[in-house]
Design a protein around this motif. Structure first.
Motif, PDB file in Angstrom:
ATOM      1  N   ASP A   9       0.865  -1.178   0.000  1.00  0.00           N
ATOM      2  CA  ASP A   9       0.000   0.000   0.000  1.00  0.00           C
ATOM      3  C   ASP A   9       0.900   1.225   0.000  1.00  0.00           C
ATOM      4  O   ASP A   9       1.364   1.660   1.059  1.00  0.00           O
ATOM      5  N   PRO A  10       1.208   1.780  -1.178  1.00  0.00           N
ATOM      6  CA  PRO A  10       2.173   2.884  -1.220  1.00  0.00           C
ATOM      7  C   PRO A  10       1.682   4.146  -0.540  1.00  0.00           C
ATOM      8  O   PRO A  10       2.486   4.955  -0.068  1.00  0.00           O
ATOM      9  N   THR A  11       0.364   4.339  -0.482  1.00  0.00           N
ATOM     10  CA  THR A  11      -0.174   5.528   0.170  1.00  0.00           C
ATOM     11  C   THR A  11       0.039   5.462   1.678  1.00  0.00           C
ATOM     12  O   THR A  11       0.511   6.415   2.308  1.00  0.00           O
ATOM     13  N   ALA A  12      -0.310   4.318   2.276  1.00  0.00           N
ATOM     14  CA  ALA A  12      -0.093   4.137   3.711  1.00  0.00           C
ATOM     15  C   ALA A  12       1.361   3.832   4.036  1.00  0.00           C
ATOM     16  O   ALA A  12       1.756   3.865   5.202  1.00  0.00           O
ATOM     17  N   ARG A  13       2.141   3.517   3.015  1.00  0.00           N
ATOM     18  CA  ARG A  13       3.555   3.136   3.158  1.00  0.00           C
ATOM     19  C   ARG A  13       3.685   1.897   4.037  1.00  0.00           C
ATOM     20  O   ARG A  13       4.474   1.858   4.987  1.00  0.00           O
ATOM     21  N   THR A  14       2.895   0.867   3.677  1.00  0.00           N
ATOM     22  CA  THR A  14       2.924  -0.400   4.395  1.00  0.00           C
ATOM     23  C   THR A  14       2.944  -1.552   3.400  1.00  0.00           C
ATOM     24  O   THR A  14       2.624  -1.378   2.218  1.00  0.00           O
ATOM     25  N   ALA A  15       3.304  -2.714   3.892  1.00  0.00           N
ATOM     26  CA  ALA A  15       3.247  -3.937   3.092  1.00  0.00           C
ATOM     27  C   ALA A  15       2.685  -5.052   3.955  1.00  0.00           C
ATOM     28  O   ALA A  15       3.037  -5.176   5.133  1.00  0.00           O
ATOM     29  N   ARG A  16       1.810  -5.851   3.367  1.00  0.00           N
ATOM     30  CA  ARG A  16       1.349  -7.075   4.018  1.00  0.00           C
ATOM     31  C   ARG A  16       2.152  -8.220   3.426  1.00  0.00           C
ATOM     32  O   ARG A  16       2.163  -8.429   2.213  1.00  0.00           O
ATOM     33  N   VAL A  17       2.850  -8.944   4.289  1.00  0.00           N
ATOM     34  CA  VAL A  17       3.773  -9.990   3.868  1.00  0.00           C
ATOM     35  C   VAL A  17       3.271 -11.322   4.415  1.00  0.00           C
ATOM     36  O   VAL A  17       3.043 -11.459   5.614  1.00  0.00           O
ATOM     37  N   VAL A  18       3.116 -12.297   3.550  1.00  0.00           N
ATOM     38  CA  VAL A  18       2.558 -13.591   3.935  1.00  0.00           C
ATOM     39  C   VAL A  18       3.663 -14.537   4.403  1.00  0.00           C
ATOM     40  O   VAL A  18       4.738 -14.604   3.786  1.00  0.00           O
ATOM     41  N   GLY A  19       3.369 -15.258   5.492  1.00  0.00           N
ATOM     42  CA  GLY A  19       4.116 -16.415   5.966  1.00  0.00           C
ATOM     43  C   GLY A  19       5.605 -16.449   5.720  1.00  0.00           C
ATOM     44  O   GLY A  19       6.377 -15.743   6.357  1.00  0.00           O
ATOM     45  N   GLY A  20       6.032 -17.286   4.780  1.00  0.00           N
ATOM     46  CA  GLY A  20       7.447 -17.558   4.573  1.00  0.00           C
ATOM     47  C   GLY A  20       8.101 -16.749   3.472  1.00  0.00           C
ATOM     48  O   GLY A  20       9.139 -17.153   2.934  1.00  0.00           O
ATOM     49  N   THR A  21       7.535 -15.598   3.119  1.00  0.00           N
ATOM     50  CA  THR A  21       8.073 -14.766   2.039  1.00  0.00           C
ATOM     51  C   THR A  21       9.501 -14.335   2.324  1.00  0.00           C
ATOM     52  O   THR A  21       9.849 -13.972   3.443  1.00  0.00           O
ATOM     53  N   TRP A  22      10.336 -14.367   1.284  1.00  0.00           N
ATOM     54  CA  TRP A  22      11.732 -13.943   1.416  1.00  0.00           C
ATOM     55  C   TRP A  22      11.832 -12.422   1.313  1.00  0.00           C
ATOM     56  O   TRP A  22      11.036 -11.760   0.653  1.00  0.00           O
ATOM     57  N   TRP A  23      12.907 -11.901   1.915  1.00  0.00           N
ATOM     58  CA  TRP A  23      13.130 -10.467   1.857  1.00  0.00           C
ATOM     59  C   TRP A  23      13.327  -9.965   0.433  1.00  0.00           C
ATOM     60  O   TRP A  23      12.912  -8.845   0.108  1.00  0.00           O
ATOM     61  N   LYS A  24      13.950 -10.746  -0.438  1.00  0.00           N
ATOM     62  CA  LYS A  24      14.193 -10.251  -1.793  1.00  0.00           C
ATOM     63  C   LYS A  24      12.884  -9.947  -2.511  1.00  0.00           C
ATOM     64  O   LYS A  24      12.812  -9.008  -3.311  1.00  0.00           O
ATOM     65  N   ASP A  25      11.837 -10.704  -2.206  1.00  0.00           N
ATOM     66  CA  ASP A  25      10.547 -10.463  -2.832  1.00  0.00           C
ATOM     67  C   ASP A  25       9.875  -9.225  -2.260  1.00  0.00           C
ATOM     68  O   ASP A  25       9.204  -8.480  -2.983  1.00  0.00           O
ATOM     69  N   VAL A  26      10.044  -8.993  -0.970  1.00  0.00           N
ATOM     70  CA  VAL A  26       9.499  -7.795  -0.360  1.00  0.00           C
ATOM     71  C   VAL A  26      10.203  -6.553  -0.888  1.00  0.00           C
ATOM     72  O   VAL A  26       9.563  -5.555  -1.244  1.00  0.00           O
ATOM     73  N   VAL A  27      11.530  -6.605  -0.950  1.00  0.00           N
ATOM     74  CA  VAL A  27      12.291  -5.447  -1.410  1.00  0.00           C
ATOM     75  C   VAL A  27      11.971  -5.137  -2.868  1.00  0.00           C
ATOM     76  O   VAL A  27      11.820  -3.962  -3.253  1.00  0.00           O
ATOM     77  N   ALA A  28      11.828  -6.160  -3.704  1.00  0.00           N
ATOM     78  CA  ALA A  28      11.476  -5.931  -5.109  1.00  0.00           C
ATOM     79  C   ALA A  28      10.096  -5.297  -5.232  1.00  0.00           C
ATOM     80  O   ALA A  28       9.889  -4.360  -6.025  1.00  0.00           O
ATOM     81  N   ALA A  29       9.132  -5.782  -4.446  1.00  0.00           N
ATOM     82  CA  ALA A  29       7.766  -5.259  -4.534  1.00  0.00           C
ATOM     83  C   ALA A  29       7.675  -3.828  -4.029  1.00  0.00           C
ATOM     84  O   ALA A  29       6.965  -2.992  -4.604  1.00  0.00           O
TER      85      ALA A  29
END
Length: 467
Positions: free
Chosen positions: A113-133
């Protein structure tokens, strides 16, 4: 007698009869000893850890996590959540004959959510996927030093990032969690809803439940001034004391680590690394380019052989620390250190300086302080780390003999700095079984233990670091 002492597991149930009730769950993705895929799914990223649980479940949904937790509880088994197993050493030291490892590695996803500047991250997600998103929106997150570490285990246990001295532990970025509790229900916890659980899980992690999603506050960076400086180990007597002196006055916008590495001669390594003993300083400077150059000038004056510090996309920060890209067998030891005197630096160099044979892959000092050392006013059970440096030593351990030698080497070097060590330990750097009182303040530990008893009175859940 406390609830923990009296915790009752259903009697008369063996692991074989208990695990039989799990067959067919998770769409057939429950693997028992003797099954063709059991060895694949029980393996931790740390290949030196030989965990042999009663079963490994690989859920693809929250509902499948719930059904495994309920079935395990009914069968008298325990549940240990795990994603990658980077820090599996403490769990691997336990008897897992009545434990179901819930492998979250295939329960993944990121929503930004770029407006709220938050991310919902599921279970076993790797950091590389969060950083890319998040990078697609000009944002990032307080990730670890490797791209293939799962978000949940890292963040719930503190999380030291190269943004840390400016922004604090990664656990303080968690604004909500979704947790499957010991009774199989899935609940959301945040500052307003189930605040006690929200406090406890931020540090207590899997002691309270299987965290199937986290909501994180993001950081407003699209790029960052980051990189590494590299010298031959022959220059360690000059570089190491200079770095320690430099850290004493470094602004909070700077988070760095210093490692003395001994790299094997491997063809996959570049020539400037393969088979060499080195000193490397790496990290990030959250300043504009001119100010970053000014801050780094005293280190650059030491004439590094390699200097990669520059403005890079935030995705590049995941590669700066040069963590191994594939699973490896290793053993480690760790301590939190206070201010290091000149004598302490001399003792460190006596162990890892030129001409020594350490038996280590590396000995690292990571600079703490700044926001990492300040309790967060709205933080959880773990919101800060006392001390000035986190010391972390790793030895590669491809055989039982190497494991024993590596354990002796890592503990031996850490032990030489006992006089400068503090009681606290960093959970994400602690790969062996330890008294968890060392990871929390006494008051926080007592509250955490009470909340654990309330949420899991039969001790169904088994965390790597058990409260």
């Amino acid at each position: 007698m406390t609830v923990r002492d009296a915790a009752a597991r259903p009697a008369g149930t063996t692991s074989s009869t208990g695990t039989a009730a799990l067959r067919g769950l998770c769409g057939g993705r429950v693997h028992l000893p003797g099954d063709p895929a059991y060895d694949v799914h029980r393996a931790a990223w740390n290949l030196a850890v030989q965990q042999r649980p009663a079963a490994v479940a690989v859920p693809h949904s929250v509902a499948e996590v719930q059904e495994v937790v309920r079935a395990a509880g009914a069968a008298g088994l325990r549940v240990a959540p795990q994603s990658t197993g980077h820090g599996a050493g403490a769990l691997g030291e336990k008897d897992l004959a009545d434990v179901v490892v819930v492998r979250l590695s295939e329960l993944t996803g990121v929503t930004v959510d770029p407006t709220a500047r938050t991310a919902r991250v599921v279970g076993g997600t790797w950091w590389k996927d969060v950083v890319a998103a998040t990078a697609a929106h000009g944002l990032t997150a307080p990730h670890g030093s490797a791209p293939d570490i799962a978000v949940a285990g890292y963040a719930l246990n503190g999380g030291l990032s190269f943004y840390g001295r400016q922004h604090g532990l990664a656990v303080n970025a968690i604004r909500a969690v979704e947790v499957v509790l010991a009774d199989g229900t899935c609940v959301r916890a945040d500052a307003g809803e189930r605040p006690d659980l929200f406090w406890a899980v931020r540090g207590g992690g899997a002691n309270l439940g299987v965290v199937v999603a986290l909501e994180l506050d993001l950081l407003p960076y699209a790029d960052v001034f980051a990189g590494m400086l590299l010298w031959d180990r022959e220059q360690a007597p000059e570089v190491v004391p200079a770095w320690v002196r430099w850290t004493r006055g470094a602004p909070e916008s700077v988070t760095t680590s210093m490692r003395v590495l001994s790299l094997p001669p491997l063809p996959e390594l570049p020539a400037f690394l393969s088979g060499r003993d080195l000193v490397v300083i790496d990290g990030a400077v959250l300043e504009d380019d001119a100010r970053a150059d000014e801050v780094l000038a005293p280190l650059r004056a030491l004439a590094p052989e390699v200097d990669t510090f520059a403005r890079i996309p935030v995705t590049g920060l995941l590669d700066v620390h040069m963590d191994p890209p594939d699973p490896v067998p290793f053993v480690s030891d760790h301590a939190v250190l206070g201010e290091l005197s000149d004598e302490a630096v001399d003792v460190f160099l006596e162990q890892v300086g030129p001409g020594t044979t350490t038996g280590l892959l590396f000995a690292e000092l990571r600079h703490l302080g700044g926001a990492l050392g300040r309790p967060a006013p709205d933080g959880g059970a773990l919101s800060h780390v006392d001390g000035s440096y986190a010391m972390y030593c790793i030895a590669v351990a491809p055989s039982p003999e190497a494991l024993a030698a590596g354990a002796a080497a890592t503990s031996g070097i850490v032990g030489t700095l006992d006089r400068w060590s503090l009681p606290q330990r960093v959970p994400t750097f602690t790969d062996t079984r330890e008294d968890t009182r060392s990871m929390f303040g006494g008051t926080a530990w007592a509250r955490l233990a009470r909340l654990r008893d309330e949420h899991d009175p039969t001790r169904l859940l088994l965390a790597h670091h058990e409260v």
